[in-house]
Write a protein that holds these residues in place. Structure first.
Motif, PDB file in Angstrom:
ATOM      1  N   GLU A  32       2.314   6.953  -2.188  1.00  0.00           N
ATOM      2  CA  GLU A  32       3.248   7.341  -3.253  1.00  0.00           C
ATOM      3  C   GLU A  32       2.928   8.718  -3.842  1.00  0.00           C
ATOM      4  N   PHE A  51       9.823   6.626  11.932  1.00  0.00           N
ATOM      5  CA  PHE A  51      11.106   6.270  11.320  1.00  0.00           C
ATOM      6  C   PHE A  51      11.564   7.326  10.323  1.00  0.00           C
ATOM      7  N   ARG A  65      -0.401   7.851  12.247  1.00  0.00           N
ATOM      8  CA  ARG A  65      -0.589   6.406  12.386  1.00  0.00           C
ATOM      9  C   ARG A  65      -0.122   5.924  13.760  1.00  0.00           C
ATOM     10  N   ALA A  66       1.034   6.416  14.179  1.00  0.00           N
ATOM     11  CA  ALA A  66       1.546   6.016  15.499  1.00  0.00           C
ATOM     12  C   ALA A  66       0.624   6.533  16.609  1.00  0.00           C
ATOM     13  N   LEU A 101       3.735  -0.946  15.774  1.00  0.00           N
ATOM     14  CA  LEU A 101       2.357  -0.540  16.058  1.00  0.00           C
ATOM     15  C   LEU A 101       1.630  -1.592  16.896  1.00  0.00           C
ATOM     16  N   MET A 145       6.388   4.693  17.310  1.00  0.00           N
ATOM     17  CA  MET A 145       7.712   4.937  16.725  1.00  0.00           C
ATOM     18  C   MET A 145       7.562   5.546  15.334  1.00  0.00           C
ATOM     19  N   GLN A 162       9.025  -2.143   6.568  1.00  0.00           N
ATOM     20  CA  GLN A 162       7.586  -2.433   6.568  1.00  0.00           C
ATOM     21  C   GLN A 162       7.195  -3.288   7.770  1.00  0.00           C
ATOM     22  N   ASN A 187       8.134   4.524   6.326  1.00  0.00           N
ATOM     23  CA  ASN A 187       7.596   3.163   6.370  1.00  0.00           C
ATOM     24  C   ASN A 187       6.077   3.101   6.372  1.00  0.00           C
ATOM     25  N   LEU A 188       5.462   3.952   5.561  1.00  0.00           N
ATOM     26  CA  LEU A 188       4.018   3.801   5.354  1.00  0.00           C
ATOM     27  C   LEU A 188       3.782   2.543   4.528  1.00  0.00           C
ATOM     28  N   PHE A 189       2.563   1.976   4.628  1.00  0.00           N
ATOM     29  CA  PHE A 189       2.253   0.781   3.852  1.00  0.00           C
ATOM     30  C   PHE A 189       1.788   1.230   2.457  1.00  0.00           C
ATOM     31  N   PRO A 190       2.577   0.951   1.418  1.00  0.00           N
ATOM     32  CA  PRO A 190       2.290   1.535   0.097  1.00  0.00           C
ATOM     33  C   PRO A 190       1.004   1.011  -0.541  1.00  0.00           C
ATOM     34  N   HIS A 191       0.555  -0.184  -0.112  1.00  0.00           N
ATOM     35  CA  HIS A 191      -0.636  -0.766  -0.736  1.00  0.00           C
ATOM     36  C   HIS A 191      -1.921  -0.321  -0.049  1.00  0.00           C
TER      37      HIS A 191
END
Ligand SMILES: Nc1ncnc2c1ncn2[C@@H]1O[C@H](COP(=O)(O)OP(=O)(O)OP(=O)(O)O)[C@@H](O)[C@H]1O
Ligand SMILES: [Mg+2]
Lengths: 218, 240
Positions: B135, B83, B149-150, A126, B81, A119, B87-91
């Motif tokens: 999710e 991965f 996102r990148a 970024l 980058m 995370q 590594n997405l932000f789950p919230h």
């Protein structure tokens, strides 16, 4: 065995008053504990040993000594020498705040460290700086994970506030002792006090379960 | 575009990158292959300073990464980058995942950032998932969001670290398709992958790494059909 309901009836207003103070002291304790605990958690995670060390020992001391000893220490020694004088309620609130801050700090730290390393890496990749990563990525996730243990801490705190009776803070147990002293009866006042604590902790448990569910629906 | 000279990287006593020299040109797609533990991920992570470099120099677009005066965050924003684990932000919702860095790092306002995010989601074919949470997405969808996102930072280079290795086989194609499209648009890319088909079709050059060195590099067909080194042969015979 006869059960004297009249004692409970007579003392009922005092028990309610005591309950109010119990709630107040616990709420203050948990709020201050959260605020302080947050900074202590950050301090304890510092990469620099010299910054970290005082926080480590702050937590060690508060978790490694009995709460009652801390209460006596603050009520009779620390607060009078800093403020000149203190009141039982103030002493209880200060002691509960500091004591819970140590536990809350560990809760927050565990929450932060449980977040997957990817995370922070993704956020950094970024271009986000440390503060932005903390604020937008790590803290919201860590906070959510901290809610259940924080709830437990609140319940522990609520029960521990009964130690205030030992320095005559007029909370719930104080009035139980008063009633017991006046009528030389033990069953009625202490059962009543126990019942009120039970109602408080069960309501709190219920409230916390509700909050956990609410926070899960994103 | 990227110039790596005598790059060395150690974790404690373990020297993972021993002496890496590589040049990556603008609009070039370079595929990095090699056995597990050979240092591929570490190499990639040194290119945007997720891992601090132990020794040597890395120049990106004329800027020396290891220079103490360089603004690391600005530099990282220019190097995208992707991965293996997404590594997405789950919230955050899908669209918030994309707008967060645009708003916090590029300082765009929310409306512009959302417009940009929607354009990118359209590009990776996920506009209808804008308000979903990660999710609820499949692995392939997650990885496409991660790519979007990148791209939101408008990077000069994109680094991919085994972007399809965590995916179920039926989802590999949709991610490779997006990457292929990026390559066709002229994005400079460095891709660590085990997808030899992708390497042949999209790669301009393949680098074979082993034990912290670049053992061999060549055009895909040359390297796959006529490897020069024994170690390359041994590796290829196992994966092809
Ligand atoms: N943070 C770290 N601390 C210590 N050792 C590390 C760290 N990261 C990687 N290594 C070691 O460095 C070596 C190279 O790792 P790296 O992840 O770069 O390999 P890789 O080529 O990407 O392998 P794979 O194909 O399995 O992903 C491995 O031996 C690994 O254990
Ligand atoms: Mg790897």
């Amino acid at each position: 065995m006869d059960f004297r309901f009249d004692i409970i009836v007579e003392y009922f207003p005092f028990f309610m008053e005591g309950m109010g103070l119990t709630i107040l002291m616990s709420v203050v304790g948990v709020i201050m504990g959260c605020i302080l605990g947050f900074f202590i958690a950050l301090g304890k995670m510092s990469p620099f040993v010299f910054v970290r060390l005082p926080f480590v020992w702050y937590i060690n001391f508060l978790r490694g000594t009995p709460l009652l000893v801390q209460l006596f220490l603050f009520h009779y020694a620390v607060l009078p020498s800093i403020l000149g004088s203190t009141t039982p309620v103030l002493s209880v609130m200060v002691t509960l705040s500091l004591n819970s801050s140590a536990y809350v700090a560990e809760i927050f730290r565990a929450g932060l460290q449980s977040i997957d390393k990817g995370q922070a890496e993704a956020a950094h990749s970024l271009g986000m700086n440390k503060i932005q990563v903390m604020r937008h990525v790590l803290l919201p996730q860590a906070f959510k994970r901290s809610i259940p243990p924080l709830g437990n801490e609140f319940i522990v705190l609520l029960k521990d506030s009964s130690l205030g009776a030992m320095i005559a803070a007029q909370e719930l147990l104080y009035w139980g002792r008063a009633a017991s002293g006046q009528y030389l009866r033990v069953w009625e006042p202490y059962l009543m006090v126990a019942l009120v604590y039970l109602v408080l902790t069960l309501s709190l448990t219920y409230l916390l379960n509700y909050m956990e569910r609410r926070f899960d629906v994103k | 575009m990227i110039s790596v000279k005598h790059l060395k990287k150690s974790f404690g006593d373990l020297e993972v990158l021993k002496d890496i020299n590589a040049d990556i040109n603008q609009k070039e797609v370079v595929v990095v292959i090699g056995p597990s533990g050979s240092g591929k991920s570490t190499f990639l992570r040194c290119l945007n300073l997720i891992e601090p470099v132990t020794d040597g120099t890395v120049m990106i677009d004329g800027v020396e990464l290891t220079d103490k005066k360089v603004d690391i965050n600005k530099l990282r924003a220019e190097v995208g980058m992707v991965f293996q684990q997404f590594n997405l932000f789950p919230h955050k919702t899908v669209i918030e995942n994309i707008t967060l860095p645009i708003i916090t790092v590029k300082k765009w306002n929310k409306t512009d950032a959302e417009q940009k995010a929607k354009d990118l989601l359209k590009k990776v074919g996920l506009l209808e998932k804008a308000n979903a949470y990660p999710e609820s997405l499949s692995g392939g969808q997650k990885q496409r969001v991660a790519i979007a996102r990148a791209l939101g930072m408008e990077p000069k280079v994109m680094l991919f670290d085994e972007p399809t290795s965590a995916l179920d086989p039926e989802m590999v194609g949709e991610v490779l398709e997006v990457m292929k499209q990026l390559a066709e648009e002229g994005m400079t890319m460095v891709v660590v992958t085990h997808e030899m088909g992708f390497a042949k079709e999209v790669g301009d050059r393949v680098i074979f790494m082993d034990e912290g060195y670049i053992v061999e590099e060549n055009e895909p067909n040359q390297l796959f059909d006529d490897p020069q080194h024994q170690r390359t042969k041994a590796f290829l015979s196992k994966v092809l």
